[in-house]
Design a protein around this motif. Sequence first.
Motif, PDB file in Angstrom:
ATOM      1  N   UNK A  29       1.220  -0.932  -0.179  1.00  0.00           N
ATOM      2  CA  UNK A  29      -0.123   0.139  -0.045  1.00  0.00           C
ATOM      3  C   UNK A  29       0.819   0.919  -0.063  1.00  0.00           C
ATOM      4  N   UNK A  30       1.847   1.366   0.580  1.00  0.00           N
ATOM      5  CA  UNK A  30       2.786   2.344   0.711  1.00  0.00           C
ATOM      6  C   UNK A  30       3.093   2.255  -0.535  1.00  0.00           C
ATOM      7  N   UNK A  31       4.007   1.484  -1.546  1.00  0.00           N
ATOM      8  CA  UNK A  31       5.137   1.542  -2.595  1.00  0.00           C
ATOM      9  C   UNK A  31       3.877   1.816  -3.387  1.00  0.00           C
ATOM     10  N   UNK A  32       2.500   1.926  -3.509  1.00  0.00           N
ATOM     11  CA  UNK A  32       1.601   2.572  -4.104  1.00  0.00           C
ATOM     12  C   UNK A  32       0.802   4.198  -4.054  1.00  0.00           C
ATOM     13  N   UNK A  33       0.976   4.444  -2.951  1.00  0.00           N
ATOM     14  CA  UNK A  33       0.390   5.600  -2.843  1.00  0.00           C
ATOM     15  C   UNK A  33       1.309   6.475  -1.730  1.00  0.00           C
ATOM     16  N   UNK A  34       1.711   5.729  -0.685  1.00  0.00           N
ATOM     17  CA  UNK A  34       2.898   6.567  -0.576  1.00  0.00           C
ATOM     18  C   UNK A  34       4.154   6.873  -1.064  1.00  0.00           C
ATOM     19  N   UNK A  35       4.235   6.089  -1.577  1.00  0.00           N
ATOM     20  CA  UNK A  35       6.016   6.392  -2.535  1.00  0.00           C
ATOM     21  C   UNK A  35       5.784   7.576  -3.738  1.00  0.00           C
ATOM     22  N   UNK A  36       4.674   7.287  -4.609  1.00  0.00           N
ATOM     23  CA  UNK A  36       4.631   8.003  -6.020  1.00  0.00           C
ATOM     24  C   UNK A  36       4.658   9.768  -5.317  1.00  0.00           C
ATOM     25  N   UNK A  37       3.874   9.763  -3.833  1.00  0.00           N
ATOM     26  CA  UNK A  37       4.169  11.277  -3.257  1.00  0.00           C
ATOM     27  C   UNK A  37       5.003  11.823  -3.110  1.00  0.00           C
ATOM     28  N   UNK A  38       6.373  10.937  -2.515  1.00  0.00           N
ATOM     29  CA  UNK A  38       7.788  11.541  -2.524  1.00  0.00           C
ATOM     30  C   UNK A  38       8.244  12.185  -3.363  1.00  0.00           C
ATOM     31  N   UNK A  39       7.984  11.278  -4.718  1.00  0.00           N
ATOM     32  CA  UNK A  39       8.735  11.916  -6.278  1.00  0.00           C
ATOM     33  C   UNK A  39       7.915  13.198  -6.711  1.00  0.00           C
ATOM     34  N   UNK A  40       6.606  13.244  -6.543  1.00  0.00           N
ATOM     35  CA  UNK A  40       6.159  14.096  -6.830  1.00  0.00           C
ATOM     36  C   UNK A  40       6.251  14.915  -5.547  1.00  0.00           C
ATOM     37  N   UNK A  41       6.971  14.850  -4.553  1.00  0.00           N
ATOM     38  CA  UNK A  41       7.245  16.877  -4.000  1.00  0.00           C
ATOM     39  C   UNK A  41       7.768  17.195  -4.612  1.00  0.00           C
ATOM     40  N   UNK A  42       8.842  17.340  -5.653  1.00  0.00           N
ATOM     41  CA  UNK A  42       9.537  18.736  -5.799  1.00  0.00           C
ATOM     42  C   UNK A  42       8.537  19.324  -7.264  1.00  0.00           C
ATOM     43  N   UNK A  43       7.493  18.567  -7.300  1.00  0.00           N
ATOM     44  CA  UNK A  43       6.679  19.182  -8.584  1.00  0.00           C
ATOM     45  C   UNK A  43       6.326  20.561  -7.543  1.00  0.00           C
ATOM     46  N   UNK A  44       5.760  19.975  -6.982  1.00  0.00           N
ATOM     47  CA  UNK A  44       4.877  20.993  -5.378  1.00  0.00           C
ATOM     48  C   UNK A  44       5.258  21.802  -4.854  1.00  0.00           C
ATOM     49  N   UNK A  45       6.750  21.350  -4.525  1.00  0.00           N
ATOM     50  CA  UNK A  45       7.459  22.620  -3.963  1.00  0.00           C
ATOM     51  C   UNK A  45       7.853  23.690  -4.881  1.00  0.00           C
ATOM     52  N   UNK A  46       7.657  23.041  -5.591  1.00  0.00           N
ATOM     53  CA  UNK A  46       7.955  24.424  -7.193  1.00  0.00           C
ATOM     54  C   UNK A  46       7.242  25.019  -6.708  1.00  0.00           C
ATOM     55  N   UNK A  47       5.743  24.607  -7.186  1.00  0.00           N
ATOM     56  CA  UNK A  47       3.923  25.291  -6.255  1.00  0.00           C
ATOM     57  C   UNK A  47       4.546  26.918  -5.876  1.00  0.00           C
ATOM     58  N   UNK A  48       5.247  26.409  -4.918  1.00  0.00           N
ATOM     59  CA  UNK A  48       4.871  26.980  -3.236  1.00  0.00           C
ATOM     60  C   UNK A  48       6.358  27.857  -3.368  1.00  0.00           C
ATOM     61  N   UNK A  49       7.285  27.840  -4.258  1.00  0.00           N
ATOM     62  CA  UNK A  49       8.457  28.171  -4.026  1.00  0.00           C
ATOM     63  C   UNK A  49       9.431  27.631  -3.056  1.00  0.00           C
ATOM     64  N   UNK A  50       9.486  26.689  -2.794  1.00  0.00           N
ATOM     65  CA  UNK A  50      10.471  26.362  -1.412  1.00  0.00           C
ATOM     66  C   UNK A  50      11.737  26.700  -2.490  1.00  0.00           C
ATOM     67  N   UNK A  51      12.901  26.379  -1.397  1.00  0.00           N
ATOM     68  CA  UNK A  51      14.313  26.553  -2.252  1.00  0.00           C
ATOM     69  C   UNK A  51      14.273  24.770  -2.220  1.00  0.00           C
ATOM     70  N   UNK A  52      15.668  24.928  -3.334  1.00  0.00           N
ATOM     71  CA  UNK A  52      15.913  23.493  -3.088  1.00  0.00           C
ATOM     72  C   UNK A  52      16.306  22.678  -2.264  1.00  0.00           C
ATOM     73  N   UNK A  53      16.710  23.327  -1.109  1.00  0.00           N
ATOM     74  CA  UNK A  53      17.225  22.862   0.180  1.00  0.00           C
ATOM     75  C   UNK A  53      16.351  22.041   0.643  1.00  0.00           C
TER      76      UNK A  53
END
Lengths: 252, 223
Positions: B102-126
């Motif tokens: 369940x985590x591989x299918x629902x949790x892990x994709x969130x980890x990989x999509x996070x950079x995209x979301x971070x850019x939406x919110x103007x977060x720094x690279x770090x």
Amino acid sequence: MTINLFKYAAPTAFYPAAGRLIPWFGGLALILILFSLYWGFFETPERLGGSNPQKEYYRIIFIHVPAAWMSMWLYLVLAAWSAIGLVFNTRLSFMMANAVAPTGAIFTFIALWTGAFWGRPSWGTYWDWDPRLTSELILFFLYIGYIALHSAIDDTRRADRASALLAIVGLVMLPIIFWSINCPDPNQCAALHQRSSLSNIESNILTAMLTMTLGFWLYSFATSFARLRGIILLRESDSGWVRKIVEREART
Amino acid sequence: MLKVFGCILGRDITLALRRRTDVLTTLFFFIIVVSLFPLGVGSEREMLRELGPGVVWVAALLASMLALERLFAADFDDGTLEQMMLTGQPLALLVLAKIVAHWLLTGLPLVFIAPLVGMQYHLSDGAIWIMMASLAVGTPILSLLGAIGAALTLGLRGGGILLSLLILPLYIPVLVYGSGAVAVSMIEIADTQPYFYLLGAFLLLALLFAPLASAAALRISVE
């Protein structure tokens, strides 16, 4: 004289015993609460603290602190009866856990509510996202979750066991709540809510507060037993002795 | 025992990949919730940067919760779950395999999509790296704790809403420390260490106890 306590593990024996105990617990609770209200209002200093004293409104402490204590204690009682019920498979333990839950939820609510009223004059805000306030709010959610899960399942046996498991899982939050009030190192938890300071509290205030706690405790016994009697009657409604009681009540 | 674990894990992942929409729905739910906030509260750079960590974490909580309902439901409906309980293998292990899948299918994709979301919110690279790391440590905890709730509410009417009532209070520590790590990383990356220690401790505890509790809950629900 020895009393066989296990005899009272049977709902048949406990029902009349609880009925006899309720007036004692209720009456004593009333006396203690009235006494501590009197003591708290008339025998305690008018202000608290040194350079920036809290005036009359600090008297909320007499309700607030005992209610917060009871909210945590009753959750412990709830989880303990749940565990006993799961381990020994006794019917009455689950009923007991069930009967305690609403009282605990009410005390949690009172602690939050009085805290808000106390926060307004002393901090200038009803609510702040401080760890102590937040963790008490989580405790309230735990009580609500327990009650909601129990009432969502129609099969009594499954409802009892499922909500008992939930209560035990929720127990992991209790130390967090406890240590957010009694923080071991004040530098580690910056918070608005003051630390527990029972040891250097004025003795009259302490008297009133402890009497109130005892009063609230006895009140919890009285209400839980009253609720328990209702639950016993409801669950054992197809047994002979309950029918006899109902017939007797109907005649008088 | 490892073989059983791998077997259940492989089965659940295969089943989910045959019906990819289920997995993608969770992911898109996460993205939509995160994208709604700037529209609701305004798109000023500074404010978004401050809101970002919390919003992402709350969205992750909700997304993982939405998917939880399906964790045991399908197996319960077609009787697979009962067969699993009848096998000689420890139920907690089977449950753990299901949770990992369940985590591989629902949790892990969130980890990989996070950079995209971070850019939406103007977060720094770090901050984005820290966000990925905190989600990677935090989302397994969500799946583990959620499994207990999913097992308890199995087959109940209105189970989904009830599930959120039971499980969200238990998610709060993860939310606090997960988003706390990201918020702190914007000031000083080195200061995030205690947050990761605590999240790691939560993960170990959950890994140890949650499968046992879920197994017990399943026994109660199915008996």
